[in-house]
Design an enzyme around this catalytic site. Structure first.
Site, PDB file in Angstrom:
ATOM      1  N   TYR A  12     144.010  13.603 -51.692  1.00 48.57           N
ATOM      2  CA  TYR A  12     145.362  14.131 -51.560  1.00 48.57           C
ATOM      3  C   TYR A  12     145.882  13.985 -50.135  1.00 48.57           C
ATOM      4  O   TYR A  12     145.180  13.484 -49.253  1.00 48.57           O
ATOM      5  CB  TYR A  12     145.410  15.601 -51.982  1.00 48.57           C
TER       6      TYR A  12
ATOM      7  N   ASP B  62     147.167  15.987 -46.930  1.00 47.18           N
ATOM      8  CA  ASP B  62     147.198  17.314 -46.322  1.00 47.18           C
ATOM      9  C   ASP B  62     147.876  17.162 -44.965  1.00 47.18           C
ATOM     10  O   ASP B  62     147.364  16.458 -44.095  1.00 47.18           O
ATOM     11  CB  ASP B  62     145.777  17.855 -46.169  1.00 47.18           C
TER      12      ASP B  62
ATOM     13  N   GLU C 172     143.299  13.060 -47.313  1.00 42.09           N
ATOM     14  CA  GLU C 172     142.097  13.878 -47.296  1.00 42.09           C
ATOM     15  C   GLU C 172     141.306  13.676 -48.578  1.00 42.09           C
ATOM     16  O   GLU C 172     141.870  13.503 -49.659  1.00 42.09           O
ATOM     17  CB  GLU C 172     142.486  15.359 -47.130  1.00 42.09           C
TER      18      GLU C 172
ATOM     19  N   THR D 158     134.850  16.247 -51.438  1.00 43.96           N
ATOM     20  CA  THR D 158     133.780  15.852 -52.367  1.00 43.96           C
ATOM     21  C   THR D 158     133.760  16.805 -53.554  1.00 43.96           C
ATOM     22  O   THR D 158     134.214  17.944 -53.450  1.00 43.96           O
ATOM     23  CB  THR D 158     132.383  15.933 -51.712  1.00 43.96           C
TER      24      THR D 158
ATOM     25  N   HIS E  40     135.839  19.598 -42.821  1.00 39.13           N
ATOM     26  CA  HIS E  40     135.349  20.928 -43.174  1.00 39.13           C
ATOM     27  C   HIS E  40     134.166  20.862 -44.126  1.00 39.13           C
ATOM     28  O   HIS E  40     133.991  19.892 -44.848  1.00 39.13           O
ATOM     29  CB  HIS E  40     136.480  21.746 -43.812  1.00 39.13           C
TER      30      HIS E  40
ATOM     31  N   ASN F 265     132.019  23.357 -47.039  1.00 35.48           N
ATOM     32  CA  ASN F 265     132.103  24.562 -47.873  1.00 35.48           C
ATOM     33  C   ASN F 265     130.735  24.895 -48.434  1.00 35.48           C
ATOM     34  O   ASN F 265     130.027  24.006 -48.916  1.00 35.48           O
ATOM     35  CB  ASN F 265     133.074  24.338 -49.033  1.00 35.48           C
TER      36      ASN F 265
ATOM     37  N   ARG G  65     133.108  31.733 -50.651  1.00 37.15           N
ATOM     38  CA  ARG G  65     132.948  30.356 -50.201  1.00 37.15           C
ATOM     39  C   ARG G  65     133.093  30.366 -48.685  1.00 37.15           C
ATOM     40  O   ARG G  65     134.155  30.679 -48.160  1.00 37.15           O
ATOM     41  CB  ARG G  65     134.028  29.459 -50.820  1.00 37.15           C
TER      42      ARG G  65
END
Lengths: 502, 65
Positions: free
Chosen positions: A93, A95, A100, A103, A156, A158, A240
């Site tokens: 997408y 961003d 971006e 995964t 980033h 997560n 998360r």
């Protein structure tokens, strides 16, 4: 108790249009995402024609009709909608002003590497496909985090964690780890300060952009520990942990250790195993000081008065992690947990003895070695534009131009995966999480999937007036073991939904 | 790998071998190392963007995240 948990990465790529330095990056990012979407999700494209007048449906992320519009006619709002879910369960997408790739959810560090590298290949294909658009824009993508002129964009991570773990414990034990882990997983940067006003080399792309210890922001006053709490799972059971402090890595070993060691530390925090106090006096300035010293001699003042280098602080965590795995798993420890521990130990040992011996493993060392070779051959000072160029071009994702790729090609950087395994991950979902369900549905029933997100797949079935939403709130359900046979057996989306709701 | 030349020798055997190595061997190794560095830099030279200053100036990104 191991390196295994539900996790993933999301990377914003640097973007430029060759020969057009003033090109709108939102338009270019949108072209990249839409070009990939329209080339790979053909079945749905036809199907969605009739919905063009429904902006809400567009928002679900599968509209390709604006592909044909002239980019100059698109508003930022339109562009923000470029957003697709891929058959590998990933999200691609736009961003802000960057393309971006997130995964799919996976459960091991090596799988993070695999689907993260698959993301690079998706981006590479996407940029090549965008070149076939009207005007033939030549878009180049960079897997880095700064333009060295003041702008930074994120890579980033997560990690799904137990809700029952007090957030204060996470802050306390994770902050010193994040201050120091850059010596292992930094990507290296030419330039000091947010706008690169000082010349020199530092270990991390991101260190200079962090200004506070804890907070919710990601774009201003970036915090070492981010407090965003959006679990995409049962909030009673999970949080998360959204980690914004990492660098975007090209080296597979850098990514593997970044994820693997962090996952281990999180396990120790959840199991309340960290008894010793590793608190750092001034985390934000220590983070920068460690980054600014590639000789690795810079020390950090600990709250107990000790002064440790970044490597020594990492050794404290390694020592704890080895004891933890021995204590909790002993002979039952899984292969990847042991491999992460062994590699972590070897890397820290080399960083202590001879950092340059890691030029074939770690991004920041590989980049530094190349820069030093240029400096010595051509007599370049750190303010030379050529060194800055090398920094940028290291992260160019094109195999023929990217310096990381040239080094791999010359056998100078080790890999963990081969091309074929990465290529399959561009289309195949991981098998152990709900990403399997999401990915298989998109692959098999594309025409009838109206939308999908991390926690649901929404079907649009013939003859049914309302959309059918299948929630996927538990990240570990919807795995191959759970639904593989069912999906194999259901020829149509209708059969699948009937079976699921029976 | 180019890097291996720089690593401290691990086994005592190798250590010994290094110590008794005639000077010409060392010189040869140094030459091989230089060639190795030259080879990779030549290859990188071939793919580096041609005008570094222009490139660096025009590499402007917007913030993200």
């Amino acid at each position: 108790m191991s390196v295994r948990r539900v996790m993933g990465t999301e990377v914003e790529y640097g973007i430029s249009v060759q020969g057009m330095p003033t090109a709108n990056p939102m338009v270019a990012s949108s072209q990249v995402v839409n070009a990939y979407a329209s080339a790979t999700v053909r079945a749905r494209r036809a199907r969605w024609d009739f919905e063009e007048e429904s902006p809400l449906r567009d928002a679900r992320g599968f509209d390709m009709s604006r592909q044909v519009a002239d980019p100059s006619q698109l508003t930022d709002e339109d562009l923000g909608l470029a957003n697709v879910i891929l058959t590998n369960g990933a999200r691609l997408y736009v961003d802000h002003a960057h393309p971006e790739y997130s995964t799919p959810e996976v459960v091991s560090p090596l799988d993070v590497v695999r689907w993260d590298k698959a993301g690079e290949q998706v981006m590479l294909d996407a940029a090549r496909l965008a070149q076939q658009l009207p005007g033939n824009p030549s878009i180049v993508l960079y897997k880095n985090n700064t333009d060295n002129k003041g702008a930074s964009y994120g890579a980033h991570e997560n990690y799904l964690m137990r809700r029952s773990t007090p957030f204060a414990d996470i802050v306390r034990h994770l902050t010193p780890f994040f201050v120091s882990r850059q010596v292992v997983c930094g990507a290296g940067r030419v330039g000091m300060g947010q706008d690169g006003r000082e010349h020199g080399y530092q270990i991390s792309q991101r260190a200079d952009y962090f200004e506070v210890e804890v907070g919710l922001e990601t774009t201003l006053k970036r915090p070492i520990i981010n407090t965003r709490d959006e679990p995409h799972a049962d909030p009673e059971k999970y949080r998360r942990l959204h980690v914004i402090i990492g660098d975007a890595n090209l080296s597979e070993i850098s990514t593997y250790l970044k994820i693997g060691t962090t996952a281990l530390v999180l396990s120790m925090i959840e199991d309340r195993f960290i008894g010793r106090d590793l608190t750092v006096d001034t985390p934000v300035s220590s983070l920068r000081a460690v980054s600014h010293d590639p000789t690795l001699r810079q020390t950090i003042t600990m709250s107990d008065g000790r002064r440790l280098t970044g490597v020594q602080l990492q050794l404290e965590y390694l020592d704890l992690a080895k004891k933890y795995v021995e204590d909790r798993l002993g002979a039952d420890a899984d292969e990847q947990t042991l491999d992460v521990l062994a590699r972590w130990e070897d890397v820290l040992d080399r960083l202590e003895r001879d950092p340059m011996s890691l030029a074939d493993q770690l991004d920041w060392v590989a980049k530094l070695k190349l820069l030093e070779q240029y400096r010595s051959r051509d007599g370049l000072d750190w303010d030379d534009a050529k060194l800055q160029l090398i920094d940028y071009q290291y992260s160019d994702i094109r195999p023929e131009k990217g310096l990381y790729h040239r080094l791999v090609n010359a056998g100078r950087i080790q890999r963990l995966l081969d091309d074929e395994v990465v290529e399959r991950a561009m289309t195949e979902p991981p098998e152990q999480t709900r990403a399997y369900f999401r990915g298989r549905c998109l692959e098999k029933y594309a025409a009838h999937v109206a939308a999908a997100s991390w926690d649901s797949v929404i079907f649009d079935l013939p003859g049914r007036e309302s959309l059918q939403r299948v929630p996927t709130m538990d990240p570990l359900r919807g795995s191959k073991a759970h639904v593989g046979q069912l999906i194999d057996a259901c020829d149509t989306a209708e059969a699948l939904v009937s079976a699921l709701t029976r | 790998m180019a890097q291996e030349q720089k690593q401290p020798r691990k086994s005592g055997e190798e250590q010994e071998a290094t110590e008794v190595a005639p000077e010409s061997d060392v010189a040869e190794r140094k030459e091989a190392l230089d060639d190795d560095v030259d080879a990779i830099l030549d290859e990188i030279d071939d793919v580096l963007e041609t005008n570094a200053e222009d490139f660096v100036k025009s590499f402007i990104q917007k913030g993200g995240e």
